[in-house]
Design an enzyme around this catalytic site. Structure first.
Site, mmCIF file in Angstrom:
data_model
loop_
_atom_site.group_PDB
_atom_site.id
_atom_site.type_symbol
_atom_site.label_atom_id
_atom_site.label_comp_id
_atom_site.label_asym_id
_atom_site.label_seq_id
_atom_site.Cartn_x
_atom_site.Cartn_y
_atom_site.Cartn_z
ATOM 1 N N HIS A 124 30.739 36.317 39.615
ATOM 2 C CA HIS A 124 30.064 37.314 40.433
ATOM 3 C C HIS A 124 28.741 36.696 40.920
ATOM 4 O O HIS A 124 28.180 35.824 40.265
ATOM 5 C CB HIS A 124 29.810 38.519 39.518
ATOM 6 C CG HIS A 124 29.209 39.710 40.125
ATOM 7 N ND1 HIS A 124 27.848 39.873 40.276
ATOM 8 C CD2 HIS A 124 29.768 40.841 40.599
ATOM 9 C CE1 HIS A 124 27.610 41.060 40.811
ATOM 10 N NE2 HIS A 124 28.755 41.667 41.020
ATOM 11 N N ASP A 201 28.868 36.746 30.507
ATOM 12 C CA ASP A 201 28.720 37.992 31.257
ATOM 13 C C ASP A 201 29.879 38.906 30.851
ATOM 14 O O ASP A 201 31.022 38.675 31.239
ATOM 15 C CB ASP A 201 28.750 37.668 32.760
ATOM 16 C CG ASP A 201 28.766 38.918 33.634
ATOM 17 O OD1 ASP A 201 28.858 40.031 33.084
ATOM 18 O OD2 ASP A 201 28.710 38.761 34.869
ATOM 19 N N GLN A 204 32.399 43.270 32.634
ATOM 20 C CA GLN A 204 33.743 43.796 32.885
ATOM 21 C C GLN A 204 34.623 43.725 31.645
ATOM 22 O O GLN A 204 35.838 43.920 31.734
ATOM 23 C CB GLN A 204 34.395 43.012 34.035
ATOM 24 C CG GLN A 204 33.650 43.080 35.351
ATOM 25 C CD GLN A 204 33.702 44.455 36.001
ATOM 26 O OE1 GLN A 204 34.567 45.272 35.672
ATOM 27 N NE2 GLN A 204 32.774 44.736 36.920
ATOM 28 N N LYS A 227 28.910 50.666 33.472
ATOM 29 C CA LYS A 227 30.313 50.266 33.526
ATOM 30 C C LYS A 227 31.056 50.644 32.238
ATOM 31 O O LYS A 227 32.252 50.422 32.113
ATOM 32 C CB LYS A 227 30.426 48.764 33.785
ATOM 33 C CG LYS A 227 29.900 48.341 35.162
ATOM 34 C CD LYS A 227 30.076 46.854 35.382
ATOM 35 C CE LYS A 227 29.326 46.358 36.609
ATOM 36 N NZ LYS A 227 29.871 46.843 37.866
ATOM 37 N N CYS A 365 31.301 41.189 45.749
ATOM 38 C CA CYS A 365 30.149 40.360 45.332
ATOM 39 C C CYS A 365 30.635 39.076 44.649
ATOM 40 O O CYS A 365 30.014 38.598 43.689
ATOM 41 C CB CYS A 365 29.203 41.127 44.425
ATOM 42 S SG CYS A 365 28.430 42.547 45.223
#
Length: 407
Positions: A124, A201, A204, A227, A365
């Site tokens: 991302h 990261d 997600q 999220k 993105c």
């Protein structure tokens, strides 16, 4: 799966009862943000009704109960990702803020000209741009792990990229554009053999997969509250205590100071050293409710339900003429990205919206990912615990209708 009651779960999310354009809402844009259960919404009202006050400063009652509630969230996060200490949990504005903090504080202090930072081809923008900014400032270099046509990282290429110049590896756990679940445990282990630190990261991943930071041996991990069924404007940076202690502060003022004179400032201890200014108190406190809600359902049950939905959706969408899936990795999370021959993703998205179906269209993105596959963007359906097979059927019917209109 015994505890997984989809009707009860859906009843916990009031927005799922509303209509959009005269149609029942089918919300499939969970990769962008998830909807909020009543427990989280009620906690936001309760905060402003019962305890609104600044934290870590006041001796009065409201400040003390707000501070206690804020620190309970830190403890909840510690347990949720199995961190060794609550002082390793930094409350941030979100994933992007956490990555920028590491690029600024760790990068400026420990990465020099000629050093190398490894990221992956499926990152991302928020896990690309901060490192580019650091390289512009310090003269270091970014190396990129390539991926194959299925959207899986080339681990042989990764091994070849690692060397004595590698100081940091920053990779996503789950691709927001492809749904690929990366082998982060292997990535971390290989990086550590060269003395490099690793940032994962997990924006997600954390709402889909159980994460144990001690078992992963990850150095830094970041994610966002919104999220994972929590409020916007709050997130988490986990960091190993020795690394966080070695880093200079991020911003100046507020909780990050211990003592200030005009001649010198003494910085606070962890975790407050990295929490300058007044935080998003309401969001920080209410993230606690989101974690409790996920725990009440059970991540293993959520993962099993979402995997069943993913398999069902993939099978049903395969029947659409001209469809091409972007991201067909063997290990995937509940993200389905695709294009349809003869249509533009934006046009399909607009028609689906008229039918009450919310999907994401565009580059998500992640423009380098789109460039890798030679496309301008995709249609992305990203699934959450409250989605159903019936909603997948509505999506497929909507896409068939869009195709008939556009071709």
């Amino acid at each position: 799966m015994e505890r997984f009651n989809i009707d009860k779960i859906r009843a916990d999310f009031p927005i799922l009862k509303r209509e959009v354009n005269g149609k029942p809402l089918v919300y499939l844009d969970n990769g962008a943000t998830t909807q909020k259960p009543s427990a989280v919404i009620d906690s936001i009202v309760r905060y402003y009704t019962d305890m609104n006050s600044n934290v870590h400063r006041g001796v009065h009652y409201l400040s003390q109960i707000s501070t206690d509630a804020f620190e309970i969230t830190r403890k909840k996060v510690q347990a949720f990702i199995h961190a060794a200490e609550d002082r390793e949990i930094i409350i941030t504005k979100g994933t992007t803020d956490g990555i920028n903090l590491i690029a600024t504080c760790y990068g400026r202090a420990f990465i020099q000209a000629g050093d190398e930072i490894i990221i992956s081809a499926m990152e991302h923008h928020s896990n690309i741009v901060p490192w580019q900014m650091l390289c512009d400032e310090k003269g270091c270099k970014i190396r990129v792990i390539p991926m194959n046509d299925k959207g899986e990282l080339d681990m042989v290429a990764y091994e070849n990229l690692l060397n004595e110049k590698t100081k940091l590896v920053a990779v996503t756990y789950v691709s927001n554009a492809l749904g690929t679940i990366n082998p982060v445990g292997q990535i971390i282990s290989m990086a550590h053999q060269y003395g490099a630190v690793v940032l994962v990261d997990a924006a997600q991943a954390v709402q889909h997969i159980r994460i144990d930071v001690q078992n992963l041996d990850v150095d830094f991990l970041v994610f966002s509250g919104h999220k994972m069924y929590g409020p916007t404007g709050v997130g988490v940076l986990y960091g190993k205590e020795d690394l966080l202690n070695a880093m200079p502060p991020y911003q100046g003022g507020g909780d990050m100071i211990k003592e200030v004179t005009f001649e010198k400032t003494t910085y606070n201890e962890l975790p407050f050293k990295f929490e300058a200014g007044t935080p998003n108190i309401e969001a920080g406190i209410c993230l606690n409710e989101a974690i409790d809600y996920i725990n009440s359902i059970g991540l293993e049950s959520i993962e099993a339900h979402e995997l069943e939905l993913l398999q069902y959706a993939t099978e049903k969408l395969s029947e659409v003429s001209g469809i091409r899936f972007i991201g067909t990795a063997e290990h995937k999370c509940s993200v389905i990205s695709f294009v349809i021959e003869g249509t533009h993703p934006y046009d399909v998205g607009v028609i689906l919206d008229k039918l009450g179906i919310a999907v994401r269209t565009g580059h998500h993105c992640a423009q380098p990912v789109m460039d890798r596959f030679g496309i301008p963007g995709t249609i992305r359906a990203s699934l959450a615990m409250y989605n159903t097979k019936e909603e997948i059927d509505v999506l497929v019917a909507g896409i068939q209708r869009a195709v008939n209109m556009l071709i």
